[in-house]
Design a protein around this motif. Structure first.
Motif, PDB file in Angstrom:
ATOM      1  N   ALA A   1      -8.100  -4.901   7.573  1.00  0.00           N
ATOM      2  CA  ALA A   1      -8.698  -3.626   7.944  1.00  0.00           C
ATOM      3  C   ALA A   1     -10.094  -3.833   8.527  1.00  0.00           C
ATOM      4  O   ALA A   1     -10.495  -3.148   9.461  1.00  0.00           O
ATOM      5  N   GLY A   2     -10.822  -4.818   7.992  1.00  0.00           N
ATOM      6  CA  GLY A   2     -12.173  -5.049   8.476  1.00  0.00           C
ATOM      7  C   GLY A   2     -12.207  -5.786   9.804  1.00  0.00           C
ATOM      8  O   GLY A   2     -13.199  -5.745  10.532  1.00  0.00           O
TER       9      GLY A   2
ATOM     10  N   ILE B   1      -9.787   0.400  -0.396  1.00  0.00           N
ATOM     11  CA  ILE B   1     -10.193  -0.817   0.312  1.00  0.00           C
ATOM     12  C   ILE B   1      -9.832  -0.684   1.779  1.00  0.00           C
ATOM     13  O   ILE B   1     -10.635  -0.954   2.671  1.00  0.00           O
ATOM     14  N   GLN B   2      -8.627  -0.241   2.026  1.00  0.00           N
ATOM     15  CA  GLN B   2      -8.135  -0.029   3.380  1.00  0.00           C
ATOM     16  C   GLN B   2      -9.045   0.928   4.147  1.00  0.00           C
ATOM     17  O   GLN B   2      -9.468   0.649   5.267  1.00  0.00           O
ATOM     18  N   GLU B   3      -9.378   2.069   3.505  1.00  0.00           N
ATOM     19  CA  GLU B   3     -10.214   3.063   4.177  1.00  0.00           C
ATOM     20  C   GLU B   3     -11.616   2.542   4.425  1.00  0.00           C
ATOM     21  O   GLU B   3     -12.146   2.664   5.521  1.00  0.00           O
TER      22      GLU B   3
ATOM     23  N   ALA C   1     -12.807  -0.518   4.496  1.00  0.00           N
ATOM     24  CA  ALA C   1     -12.926  -1.643   5.411  1.00  0.00           C
ATOM     25  C   ALA C   1     -12.649  -1.202   6.845  1.00  0.00           C
ATOM     26  O   ALA C   1     -13.281  -1.680   7.780  1.00  0.00           O
ATOM     27  N   GLY C   2     -11.723  -0.273   7.011  1.00  0.00           N
ATOM     28  CA  GLY C   2     -11.388   0.168   8.360  1.00  0.00           C
ATOM     29  C   GLY C   2     -12.413   1.114   8.945  1.00  0.00           C
ATOM     30  O   GLY C   2     -12.503   1.294  10.155  1.00  0.00           O
TER      31      GLY C   2
ATOM     32  N   ILE D   1      -5.676  -6.879   2.674  1.00  0.00           N
ATOM     33  CA  ILE D   1      -5.942  -5.538   3.186  1.00  0.00           C
ATOM     34  C   ILE D   1      -7.388  -5.460   3.657  1.00  0.00           C
ATOM     35  O   ILE D   1      -7.686  -4.972   4.740  1.00  0.00           O
ATOM     36  N   GLN D   2      -8.279  -5.973   2.831  1.00  0.00           N
ATOM     37  CA  GLN D   2      -9.706  -5.992   3.148  1.00  0.00           C
ATOM     38  C   GLN D   2      -9.948  -6.730   4.478  1.00  0.00           C
ATOM     39  O   GLN D   2     -10.637  -6.248   5.363  1.00  0.00           O
TER      40      GLN D   2
ATOM     41  N   GLN E   1       0.817  -1.187   0.000  1.00  0.00           N
ATOM     42  CA  GLN E   1       0.000   0.000   0.000  1.00  0.00           C
ATOM     43  C   GLN E   1       0.859   1.248   0.000  1.00  0.00           C
ATOM     44  O   GLN E   1       0.655   2.170  -0.780  1.00  0.00           O
TER      45      GLN E   1
ATOM     46  N   ASP F   1     -10.709  -5.175  12.561  1.00  0.00           N
ATOM     47  CA  ASP F   1     -10.740  -4.370  13.785  1.00  0.00           C
ATOM     48  C   ASP F   1     -12.127  -4.282  14.416  1.00  0.00           C
ATOM     49  O   ASP F   1     -12.269  -4.442  15.623  1.00  0.00           O
TER      50      ASP F   1
ATOM     51  N   ARG G   1      -7.157   1.902  15.007  1.00  0.00           N
ATOM     52  CA  ARG G   1      -7.022   2.094  13.568  1.00  0.00           C
ATOM     53  C   ARG G   1      -5.664   2.723  13.228  1.00  0.00           C
ATOM     54  O   ARG G   1      -4.991   2.312  12.294  1.00  0.00           O
TER      55      ARG G   1
ATOM     56  N   HIS H   1      -5.781   1.892  -1.379  1.00  0.00           N
ATOM     57  CA  HIS H   1      -6.074   2.862  -0.322  1.00  0.00           C
ATOM     58  C   HIS H   1      -7.561   2.863   0.018  1.00  0.00           C
ATOM     59  O   HIS H   1      -7.938   3.017   1.174  1.00  0.00           O
TER      60      HIS H   1
ATOM     61  N   VAL I   1      -4.897  -7.506  -2.048  1.00  0.00           N
ATOM     62  CA  VAL I   1      -6.161  -6.810  -1.902  1.00  0.00           C
ATOM     63  C   VAL I   1      -7.082  -7.523  -0.893  1.00  0.00           C
ATOM     64  O   VAL I   1      -7.692  -6.897  -0.039  1.00  0.00           O
TER      65      VAL I   1
END
Lengths: 433, 433
Positions: free
Chosen positions: A241-242, B237-239, B241-242, A237-238, A208, A244, A322, B235, A234
């Motif tokens: 990040a999800g 996906i990261q945003e 999902a988070g 990351i999904q 990233q 959390d 985060r 970026h 991908v």
């Protein structure tokens, strides 16, 4: 779309993209999945299996005999085969490996020798590596002649005689250069190498941060052993990040395809842990039974103080977790983050305290009660802000995942302190005479 | 690393990757950022600015005069320039656009005409489009001769005479085919086209699902107008999902670089909303003041029932919101998800009820109290499971973002119902005589 007439099902499914067929398996009922797989047997290409949800695939694979699974694994790319086999239990895994071609087996066993969720597990061994002294023209001829090379790659890695990567050429640069230019004039020397034992979350952050399309994976001696491409990243990351939101709530893996048994066991453990911390808050209340019995209105108002503190703490916690997960928050700016959260807590605390103080004074016609709840609210929101930032920072420093355990500690603090400060102030203020 | 000696700072920063320099700006204190920017002026390439955190960049850009910002925007790729300018307020934006070259200005204005967070905003106008009748050899010659083409691209789009995309060629396929093969024999006709007004979250899901590296963006009439590459998607996906964890907690944007004023305003609004729903729970308790005054132990135990219900509800909520965000949960499997969550709630409820029932019976030496709390706990965890799945499903159906408002409704339900069922059962059971 029911499985009475398998020819009709076949006709309906046929035009779909493999990723859509994989999704279809998630949508149909568990008992119907095997029937569906049978009706569309020859559409069940390896792409469909590679795209399936982990839980759905695991259940399907467990229902198949080892030699069929071995055949599927042999057709998949190494990284997809590893993803499929690592979920099986030890015994099934061995049975499948025993049925595989020696070469595929060796590749998978070597990948499985890396730690779970590491770069070595997710990398693909297929990659294009050439000496940097080759010219663009020779490279193009080499690619045209060698049919056994991977079909999908985005960059060519240049290696020294020890097979250590020295540079990377994007295919677009190769296509745009005259044939006689040597690769060392085309390649980027500034490259991001991924050690095979690096954790997948760290790999994802690198991709990233440096906007990578693919990256070379190296072993301990620095030799190129595989590549990771962004399409595999991908998903990670999904997921990471999800995760959390799920971890903070104690919902474990949180995939809707996870078997009920596993979901129950993850969640009930968390609830029991919360039950234990809730008894702490209860015992704080018990200390003030006498005060409450003299003014029952306190029992009515105390959950507001504890609850708002919990909310404020959860906000700070979510922001901190985060920022830690994305490496935005590190030791060097931790104090700034703490100061920032405390400033916000101070502002929030003042605002909420004024609102509730005035409302309670008016509704109960008791200014002292209004002052007591305002002061308690202010204090608890400040405590919540501190807990919300210090608990995850401490866990991170102790090398624990701050998303997993933080919220239990934070709610425990805001509940207990909320009751303690509110009931304590009510007692010492002379409110209850 | 303080800014006394700007030459030393320069020497330290010089060897860093642009993405690392961008990170450095996040790490230093706000007041030092401008000094830092001045000391390393000629290292502040467009790559550094493109990689910066939105908030940090916005503050820096606001401190610079419009013509300098315009010059920077002119050097950036269209998508990065749009990302930079869309954050500025209307007036500054106009001032900067007025200073730009007409061609760049037209490109940015046309991107800004698409909705916020749409494919049209994030696409890059630079792409390679050729007729499908071209041969591989002609394409390579064309790429070598035309210096004005983009330097980084991963796929070539084939278009018909109306400039509508008809197929996509990965560069690796082109490199591996003999020169005389026409592109229509190389290209994949099965392509994922992105309409310019598609929401970025949907674009990200497409990239993830079909493992795309780049995709053609088309306007309403189907003409190719740009491309989106996966490095811009990572970026998002990261945003996206988070975001769930932050939205569920009411922490708004939740970026640690967001100005305190904005963070305060987002969070306090949520706390005030929670204050209002908390008064509902309070008024439930107030209905039972008489019961509590006769048995103060009830006040001690009631937060446990409400709190555990809240935890169980949050777990279900996190799982449901995540499944909705990733399109795993749709209308066609909603009932299966509801049944699944209720089964888990039933199992969790029974377990927690048995534990607390026995503990309370023993500690208080009162079996009826134990039965009352066990039954209340069981009921509240079931209610929590229902609220946790129905609230987000309903919001989704109403086209609202389930992550934003769900948790207020769920906690309101579990708090009020927890108090109502526990105190209600205590009253009717004859426990308090």
């Amino acid at each position: 779309l029911h499985e009475e007439d398998s020819d009709r099902v076949y006709d309906l499914v046929e035009p779909l993209h493999p990723a859509d067929i994989a999704d279809l398996f998630e949508l149909v009922d568990e008992r119907e999945r095997l029937t569906l797989a049978r009706s569309i047997r020859d559409l069940m290409g390896v792409e469909v299996i590679a795209e399936m949800n982990d839980w759905v695939r695991e259940a399907l694979m467990e229902a198949l005999p080892a030699d069929v699974v071995a055949e599927i694994a042999g057709e998949l790319d190494t990284d997809d085969a590893v993803a499929m086999l690592e979920d099986l239990d030890e015994e099934d895994q061995q049975a499948v490996l025993a049925e595989m071609e020696p070469e595929d087996r060796a590749a998978i066993e070597s990948a499985l020798s890396y730690p779970d969720e590491s770069a070595g597990r997710m990398m693909s061994r297929d990659h294009v590596a050439v000496p940097e002294t080759m010219t663009v023209g020779d490279l193009i001829d080499y690619l045209r002649e060698h049919r056994e090379l991977p079909t999908e790659f985005w960059e060519v890695f240049c290696v020294d005689p020890m097979h250590r990567p020295v540079g990377t050429c994007a295919l677009s640069w190769i296509l745009r250069c005259p044939r006689n230019i040597p690769l060392y004039d085309v390649m980027a020397r500034d490259q991001t190498l991924i050690p095979a034992d690096m954790d997948q979350e760290e790999v994802a952050l690198r991709f990233q941060k440096y906007a990578l399309i693919s990256a070379a994976v190296v072993d301990k001696s620095g030799r190129l052993i595989g590549q990771i491409t962004v399409d595999d990243i991908v998903h990670i990351i999904q997921e990471e990040a999800g995760e959390d939101a799920l971890l903070l709530s104690g919902a474990g893996d949180g995939d809707i395809n996870e078997p009920i048994r596993d979901a129950y066991s993850a969640r009930v453990r968390w609830l029991i842990a919360n039950l234990l911390t809730a008894t702490l808050a209860s015992s704080v209340i018990a200390m003030f039974e006498d005060t409450i019995s003299r003014m029952v209105a306190l029992a009515t108002l105390m959950p507001i103080v504890a609850g708002l503190g919990g909310n404020a703490g959860t906000q700070t916690l979510a922001v901190t977790v985060r920022a830690l997960a994305t490496n935005q928050l590190t030791a060097s700016n931790a104090w700034r983050a703490v100061r920032r959260e405390l400033s916000i807590a101070l502002l929030n605390g003042c605002t909420v305290a004024v609102v509730i103080g005035i409302a309670v004074s008016l509704i109960f016609g008791n200014v002292i009660l209004g002052l007591v709840i305002a002061l308690a609210m202010m204090t608890n929101i400040l405590i919540a802000g501190m807990a919300g930032v210090f608990v995850p920072l401490t866990l991170e420093r102790l090398k624990a995942d701050p998303a997993i355990a933080s919220s239990i500690f934070v709610t425990m603090t805001t509940d207990s302190m909320g009751f303690l400060v509110f009931l304590g102030l009510a007692t010492v203020s002379g409110l209850v005479g």
